[in-house]
Structure formats: structure tokens, C-alpha cells
Design a protein around this motif. Structure first.
Motif, PDB file in Angstrom:
ATOM      1  N   GLU A  85     103.608  43.090 117.623  1.00 58.74           N
ATOM      2  CA  GLU A  85     104.709  44.188 117.901  1.00 58.74           C
ATOM      3  C   GLU A  85     105.710  43.829 118.730  1.00 58.74           C
ATOM      4  N   ILE A  86     105.294  43.348 119.968  1.00 59.52           N
ATOM      5  CA  ILE A  86     106.114  43.028 121.186  1.00 59.52           C
ATOM      6  C   ILE A  86     107.446  42.089 120.601  1.00 59.52           C
ATOM      7  N   TRP A  87     106.754  41.155 119.765  1.00 60.11           N
ATOM      8  CA  TRP A  87     107.805  40.040 119.382  1.00 60.11           C
ATOM      9  C   TRP A  87     108.475  40.553 118.026  1.00 60.11           C
ATOM     10  N   ASP A  88     107.596  41.086 116.958  1.00 54.01           N
ATOM     11  CA  ASP A  88     108.321  41.340 115.946  1.00 54.01           C
ATOM     12  C   ASP A  88     108.774  42.766 115.510  1.00 54.01           C
ATOM     13  N   GLY A  89     108.205  43.658 116.341  1.00 53.08           N
ATOM     14  CA  GLY A  89     108.675  45.082 115.785  1.00 53.08           C
ATOM     15  C   GLY A  89     107.674  45.890 115.647  1.00 53.08           C
ATOM     16  N   VAL A  90     107.487  47.154 115.562  1.00 54.08           N
ATOM     17  CA  VAL A  90     106.365  48.098 115.345  1.00 54.08           C
ATOM     18  C   VAL A  90     106.113  48.219 113.772  1.00 54.08           C
ATOM     19  N   ARG A  91     104.763  47.744 113.655  1.00 54.01           N
ATOM     20  CA  ARG A  91     104.234  48.032 112.373  1.00 54.01           C
ATOM     21  C   ARG A  91     103.604  49.253 112.016  1.00 54.01           C
ATOM     22  N   LEU A  92     103.990  49.717 110.710  1.00 50.05           N
ATOM     23  CA  LEU A  92     103.239  50.996 110.197  1.00 50.05           C
ATOM     24  C   LEU A  92     101.726  50.849 110.071  1.00 50.05           C
TER      25      LEU A  92
END
Length: 128
Positions: A85-92
Motif C-alpha cells: 500500500e505504500i507503493w500502490d495505494g490503500v486497498r479496501l
């Protein structure tokens, strides 16, 4: 509880499935596309998938089962992973997907190959 526009749209698919004699619909979202080496194109979800879920993350699958016994919606999505998530963005993530998207159940996409045979078993038709 207010029914979301996405739940109403999924109900329309359920009505169509029942009118066709029952079955299961399987809808994947669009895959990520690599631009070059370590750069991806900006992600764009599949419009049909978004129309039924409101979900904009990659690696998602929606399964809608509708037969004479029951109706069930299942979402497969990426699990929470703080490092990615640091690299790709927050996941649900699957746990939050049920409450936020109004599906009946949600699993990690990593379990798709294990769970999909159960969801497709004894169905009159499969719509993909």
C-alpha cells in the motif's frame, strides 16, 4: 439501511439471471497494464464491473449467483498489505468490502481458484 445504487444494479442482474432460468454471472475488472519496466499506465477499472460494484481497484472479481434457492454476491479483491500500500495505494481488503460495497461475502483474490468451483457448482448457466 439505504440501498446503494450499486446494490440496485446488481438486483437487476439477479432479475435477469432468474428470468433466464437461474445461473451465475462472473465479472472481472480490467487488469493493470505495464507501460515499461517498472512503470504502469494509470489504472482504469472496467466500466461494467464498476457499474455493479463501485469498486475501483485492480484484481477484482464479482460473482453473482441467482437460482431458485438463494441469491448471493461474492467479491474477490486484493488483501490489505501495508508494505504494498505504500507503493500502490490503500486497498479496501475483503473485510471492509462487505460493509462498504454491500456484497454478501468477500475473499482475497488469492483464494479465487479455490472458491470459484464452489460458486459455479450445480448452476444452470454461467455468464462471463
Amino acid at each position: 439501511m439505504q440501498t446503494s445504487i450499486y446494490a440496485k444494479r446488481r438486483a437487476g442482474v439477479v432479475r435477469a439471471l432468474k428470468a433466464a432460468g437461474g445461473g451465475v454471472a462472473v465479472l472481472p475488472t480490467a487488469p493493470e497494464r505495464q507501460r515499461n519496466r517498472d512503470s504502469d499506465f494509470p489504472y482504469r477499472h472496467d466500466s461494467y464491473f464498476y457499474y455493479l460494484t463501485g469498486f475501483t481497484e485492480p484484481d477484482g472479481w464479482l460473482v453473482i449467483q441467482a437460482d431458485h434457492k438463494a441469491v448471493r454476491t461474492t467479491l474477490f479483491c486484493r488483501p490489505r498489505n501495508l508494505e504494498r500500500e505504500i507503493w500502490d495505494g490503500v486497498r479496501l481488503g475483503p473485510k471492509a468490502a462487505v460493509a462498504q460495497l454491500g456484497v454478501d461475502q468477500a475473499f482475497s483474490v488469492e483464494l479465487l481458484d479455490e472458491k470459484i468451483p464452489e460458486l459455479l457448482a450445480n448452476q444452470n448457466a454461467v455468464w462471463f
